[in-house]
Write a protein that holds these residues in place. Structure first.
Motif: not given
Length: 125
Positions: A28-32, A50-57
């Motif tokens: 996912s993201g945005t191409v500009f 990066l995605e996080s779930r709580g303190a976990e990257l």
């Protein structure tokens, strides 16, 4: 290469060729693309690697497949039929949901007041 003589759809193709490797690692993201006189200048991708779930990257492991990238490129080129300006920015938001590529396109036209003032002063001379 003089980009003024290259059609905008071909320039979009060149942008996606340049971004190919990066898109392989993004889901996912945005191409500009910033455009001036129908020539692509600055371009890139805004994204969260990066995605996080709580303190976990967690690093994104799976990006766009070859088929999804081809579809994305075709969508971007097709969208140019709806552009009605020469200066501005196009943003292509993308995300994969259940292995399906979803895109949303935003056009932003830009005008320069200094150009308008200069143009007006030349008309009245």
């Amino acid at each position: 290469m003089m980009l003024h003589s290259v059609p905008l759809s071909r320039q979009v193709d060149m942008v996606f060729t340049q971004l190919r490797e990066e898109l392989e690692h993004l889901d996912s993201g945005t191409v500009f693309m910033q455009i001036r006189n129908d020539v692509v200048g600055k371009f890139g991708i805004k994204h969260f690697p990066l995605e996080s779930r709580g303190a976990e990257l967690k690093k994104i492991e799976k990006g766009l497949s070859e088929t999804q990238q081809i579809s994305f490129r075709q969508t971007a080129q097709e969208s140019l039929k709806y552009k009605r300006w020469t200066h501005g920015e196009i943003q292509f938001e993308f995300a994969t949901m259940q292995d399906t590529l979803c895109t949303s396109i935003t056009f932003e036209s830009n005008y320069n007041m200094a150009s308008m003032v200069n143009e007006s002063s030349h008309r009245y001379r």
